[in-house]
Design a protein around this motif. Structure first.
Motif, PDB file in Angstrom:
ATOM      1  N   VAL A  27      40.536  41.140  40.485  1.00  0.00           N
ATOM      2  CA  VAL A  27      40.633  40.812  39.057  1.00  0.00           C
ATOM      3  C   VAL A  27      39.593  41.588  38.257  1.00  0.00           C
ATOM      4  O   VAL A  27      39.897  42.152  37.202  1.00  0.00           O
ATOM      5  CB  VAL A  27      40.480  39.285  38.832  1.00  0.00           C
ATOM      6  CG1 VAL A  27      40.315  38.949  37.361  1.00  0.00           C
ATOM      7  CG2 VAL A  27      41.673  38.563  39.415  1.00  0.00           C
ATOM      8  N   ALA A  28      38.361  41.655  38.749  1.00  0.00           N
ATOM      9  CA  ALA A  28      37.308  42.394  38.058  1.00  0.00           C
ATOM     10  C   ALA A  28      37.660  43.879  37.968  1.00  0.00           C
ATOM     11  O   ALA A  28      37.477  44.518  36.918  1.00  0.00           O
ATOM     12  CB  ALA A  28      35.974  42.204  38.767  1.00  0.00           C
ATOM     13  N   VAL A  31      40.314  44.387  35.305  1.00  0.00           N
ATOM     14  CA  VAL A  31      39.758  44.301  33.949  1.00  0.00           C
ATOM     15  C   VAL A  31      39.036  45.594  33.584  1.00  0.00           C
ATOM     16  O   VAL A  31      39.183  46.114  32.479  1.00  0.00           O
ATOM     17  CB  VAL A  31      38.813  43.074  33.828  1.00  0.00           C
ATOM     18  CG1 VAL A  31      38.015  43.115  32.538  1.00  0.00           C
ATOM     19  CG2 VAL A  31      39.612  41.794  33.925  1.00  0.00           C
ATOM     20  N   VAL A  32      38.273  46.137  34.517  1.00  0.00           N
ATOM     21  CA  VAL A  32      37.551  47.390  34.263  1.00  0.00           C
ATOM     22  C   VAL A  32      38.538  48.530  34.024  1.00  0.00           C
ATOM     23  O   VAL A  32      38.379  49.321  33.081  1.00  0.00           O
ATOM     24  CB  VAL A  32      36.589  47.712  35.425  1.00  0.00           C
ATOM     25  CG1 VAL A  32      36.035  49.115  35.314  1.00  0.00           C
ATOM     26  CG2 VAL A  32      35.454  46.699  35.458  1.00  0.00           C
ATOM     27  N   LEU A  34      41.659  48.304  32.981  1.00  0.00           N
ATOM     28  CA  LEU A  34      42.322  48.061  31.704  1.00  0.00           C
ATOM     29  C   LEU A  34      41.422  48.468  30.541  1.00  0.00           C
ATOM     30  O   LEU A  34      41.866  49.116  29.592  1.00  0.00           O
ATOM     31  CB  LEU A  34      42.706  46.586  31.583  1.00  0.00           C
ATOM     32  CG  LEU A  34      43.400  46.185  30.284  1.00  0.00           C
ATOM     33  CD1 LEU A  34      44.747  46.885  30.161  1.00  0.00           C
ATOM     34  CD2 LEU A  34      43.581  44.680  30.246  1.00  0.00           C
ATOM     35  N   PHE A  35      40.146  48.101  30.625  1.00  0.00           N
ATOM     36  CA  PHE A  35      39.199  48.483  29.578  1.00  0.00           C
ATOM     37  C   PHE A  35      39.106  49.996  29.457  1.00  0.00           C
ATOM     38  O   PHE A  35      39.131  50.544  28.357  1.00  0.00           O
ATOM     39  CB  PHE A  35      37.819  47.891  29.874  1.00  0.00           C
ATOM     40  CG  PHE A  35      36.752  48.372  28.938  1.00  0.00           C
ATOM     41  CD1 PHE A  35      36.644  47.850  27.662  1.00  0.00           C
ATOM     42  CD2 PHE A  35      35.865  49.367  29.326  1.00  0.00           C
ATOM     43  CE1 PHE A  35      35.664  48.307  26.792  1.00  0.00           C
ATOM     44  CE2 PHE A  35      34.889  49.831  28.468  1.00  0.00           C
ATOM     45  CZ  PHE A  35      34.786  49.300  27.195  1.00  0.00           C
TER      46      PHE A  35
END
Length: 53
Positions: A27-28, A31-32, A34-35
């Motif tokens: 998940v982390a 998110v990275v 996607l950012f």
């Protein structure tokens, strides 16, 4: 003496990484990524999107 081949599933070593650690890492990482994708494509995300034009 010859030793029997060791099966990783039945070894006496420490257990593997818990599932929640793996899921949290995935998940982390998502998110990275996607950012980074949003940041590099300049899709209007960021602090300047709330200001007036």
């Amino acid at each position: 003496m010859t030793e029997a081949p060791t099966d990783p599933a039945h070894s006496d070593t420490a257990p593997g990484t818990p599932r929640w650690v793996k899921v949290s890492g995935i998940v982390a990482l998502a998110v990275v990524v996607l950012f980074l994708v949003l940041h590099l494509t300049g899709s209007g995300m960021g602090p300047g999107m709330h200001g007036g034009h």
